[in-house]
Scaffold this active site. Sequence first.
Site, PDB file in Angstrom:
ATOM      1  N   ASP A  29     -34.007  71.687  -2.772  1.00 46.76           N
ATOM      2  CA  ASP A  29     -34.578  72.131  -1.506  1.00 46.76           C
ATOM      3  C   ASP A  29     -35.921  71.417  -1.321  1.00 46.76           C
ATOM      4  O   ASP A  29     -36.748  71.378  -2.239  1.00 46.76           O
ATOM      5  CB  ASP A  29     -34.780  73.645  -1.512  1.00 46.76           C
ATOM      6  CG  ASP A  29     -34.999  74.211  -0.123  1.00 46.76           C
ATOM      7  OD1 ASP A  29     -34.210  75.063   0.300  1.00 46.76           O
ATOM      8  OD2 ASP A  29     -35.979  73.802   0.541  1.00 46.76           O
ATOM      9  N   ILE A  30     -36.113  70.848  -0.147  1.00 49.27           N
ATOM     10  CA  ILE A  30     -37.328  70.053   0.102  1.00 49.27           C
ATOM     11  C   ILE A  30     -38.577  70.942   0.266  1.00 49.27           C
ATOM     12  O   ILE A  30     -39.700  70.470   0.093  1.00 49.27           O
ATOM     13  CB  ILE A  30     -37.084  69.169   1.356  1.00 49.27           C
ATOM     14  CG1 ILE A  30     -37.916  67.907   1.327  1.00 49.27           C
ATOM     15  CG2 ILE A  30     -37.318  69.930   2.629  1.00 49.27           C
ATOM     16  CD1 ILE A  30     -37.508  66.904   2.394  1.00 49.27           C
TER      17      ILE A  30
ATOM     18  N   HIS B 260     -24.479  77.032   2.762  1.00 45.93           N
ATOM     19  CA  HIS B 260     -25.096  76.645   1.501  1.00 45.93           C
ATOM     20  C   HIS B 260     -25.497  77.892   0.720  1.00 45.93           C
ATOM     21  O   HIS B 260     -25.829  78.921   1.308  1.00 45.93           O
ATOM     22  CB  HIS B 260     -26.334  75.763   1.724  1.00 45.93           C
ATOM     23  CG  HIS B 260     -27.291  76.322   2.715  1.00 45.93           C
ATOM     24  ND1 HIS B 260     -27.100  76.217   4.078  1.00 45.93           N
ATOM     25  CD2 HIS B 260     -28.441  77.031   2.560  1.00 45.93           C
ATOM     26  CE1 HIS B 260     -28.090  76.809   4.701  1.00 45.93           C
ATOM     27  NE2 HIS B 260     -28.915  77.324   3.809  1.00 45.93           N
ATOM     28  N   PHE B 261     -25.464  77.747  -0.594  1.00 45.80           N
ATOM     29  CA  PHE B 261     -26.034  78.755  -1.478  1.00 45.80           C
ATOM     30  C   PHE B 261     -27.340  78.217  -2.027  1.00 45.80           C
ATOM     31  O   PHE B 261     -27.436  77.043  -2.394  1.00 45.80           O
ATOM     32  CB  PHE B 261     -25.090  79.053  -2.645  1.00 45.80           C
ATOM     33  CG  PHE B 261     -23.991  80.013  -2.293  1.00 45.80           C
ATOM     34  CD1 PHE B 261     -24.132  81.378  -2.496  1.00 45.80           C
ATOM     35  CD2 PHE B 261     -22.804  79.547  -1.749  1.00 45.80           C
ATOM     36  CE1 PHE B 261     -23.113  82.265  -2.170  1.00 45.80           C
ATOM     37  CE2 PHE B 261     -21.780  80.425  -1.414  1.00 45.80           C
ATOM     38  CZ  PHE B 261     -21.941  81.789  -1.621  1.00 45.80           C
TER      39      PHE B 261
HETATM   40  P1  5GP Z   1     -31.366  78.658   5.165  1.00 48.31           P
HETATM   41  O1  5GP Z   1     -32.439  79.555   5.666  1.00 48.31           O
HETATM   42  O2  5GP Z   1     -30.582  77.973   6.262  1.00 48.31           O
HETATM   43  O3  5GP Z   1     -30.468  79.338   4.175  1.00 48.31           O
HETATM   44  O4  5GP Z   1     -32.128  77.561   4.332  1.00 48.31           O
HETATM   45  C1  5GP Z   1     -32.192  76.208   4.635  1.00 48.31           C
HETATM   46  C2  5GP Z   1     -32.965  75.558   3.528  1.00 48.31           C
HETATM   47  O5  5GP Z   1     -32.928  74.160   3.728  1.00 48.31           O
HETATM   48  C3  5GP Z   1     -34.452  75.953   3.480  1.00 48.31           C
HETATM   49  O6  5GP Z   1     -34.743  76.506   2.209  1.00 48.31           O
HETATM   50  C4  5GP Z   1     -35.199  74.643   3.716  1.00 48.31           C
HETATM   51  O7  5GP Z   1     -36.347  74.537   2.931  1.00 48.31           O
HETATM   52  C5  5GP Z   1     -34.154  73.605   3.354  1.00 48.31           C
HETATM   53  N1  5GP Z   1     -34.283  72.364   4.076  1.00 48.31           N
HETATM   54  C6  5GP Z   1     -34.564  72.199   5.387  1.00 48.31           C
HETATM   55  N2  5GP Z   1     -34.560  70.894   5.711  1.00 48.31           N
HETATM   56  C7  5GP Z   1     -34.255  70.208   4.582  1.00 48.31           C
HETATM   57  C8  5GP Z   1     -34.086  68.820   4.286  1.00 48.31           C
HETATM   58  O8  5GP Z   1     -34.231  67.940   5.135  1.00 48.31           O
HETATM   59  N3  5GP Z   1     -33.778  68.490   3.006  1.00 48.31           N
HETATM   60  C9  5GP Z   1     -33.604  69.452   2.033  1.00 48.31           C
HETATM   61  N4  5GP Z   1     -33.292  69.011   0.811  1.00 48.31           N
HETATM   62  N5  5GP Z   1     -33.760  70.769   2.276  1.00 48.31           N
HETATM   63  C10 5GP Z   1     -34.067  71.143   3.536  1.00 48.31           C
END
Ligand code: 5GP
Length: 143
Positions: free
Chosen positions: A33-34, A102-103
């Site tokens: 996660d970035i 995603h998990f």
């Molecule tokens: P959600 O809230 O959809 O479950 O989490 C999405 C996750 O994706 C977040 O933890 C966020 O930090 C991560 N994320 C968002 N943009 C990017 C990206 O461009 N690259 C990566 N590796 N993670 C991302």
Amino acid sequence: MSYDDNNIFAKILRGEMPAHKVFEDNETLAFLDIMPRSKGHILVIPKKPAINMMDIDPDSLCVLIRCVHRLAPLVRKAMGADGFVVQQFNEAAAGQMVFHIHFHIVPRYIGVPLKHAASEMEQDDILSANAELIRQEIGNQLG
Ligand code: 5GP
């Protein structure tokens, strides 16, 4: 809502966006996660498109959770963590920000609070170093 081919994780899958990948097989990809909530926070995604739990087929979900089950203890060990949280959000109301299922595997360290979700971009060299630690542990166990 229909699946958007231009979401960030679809771009990572197509190689159009970089990611610190830690594991890949025919059906699954895992990468850092970035904006990690803790050191070593990874995301595990299916290669087959699905938005979330509402539209993924049960067999694909089983493949995905098997991968989470396999990777989570290895991430914990690689990072020297004391435990881990597994999270998965469905729809914006529940906190979903990227609409490719995603998990999250979020290592936990005693006495270290979690950062807020997607609150702070991590430095690339730190992500690189953590990815290498995780790849080494996965390689040792699965390679
Ligand atoms: P959600 O809230 O959809 O479950 O989490 C999405 C996750 O994706 C977040 O933890 C966020 O930090 C991560 N994320 C968002 N943009 C990017 C990206 O461009 N690259 C990566 N590796 N993670 C991302």
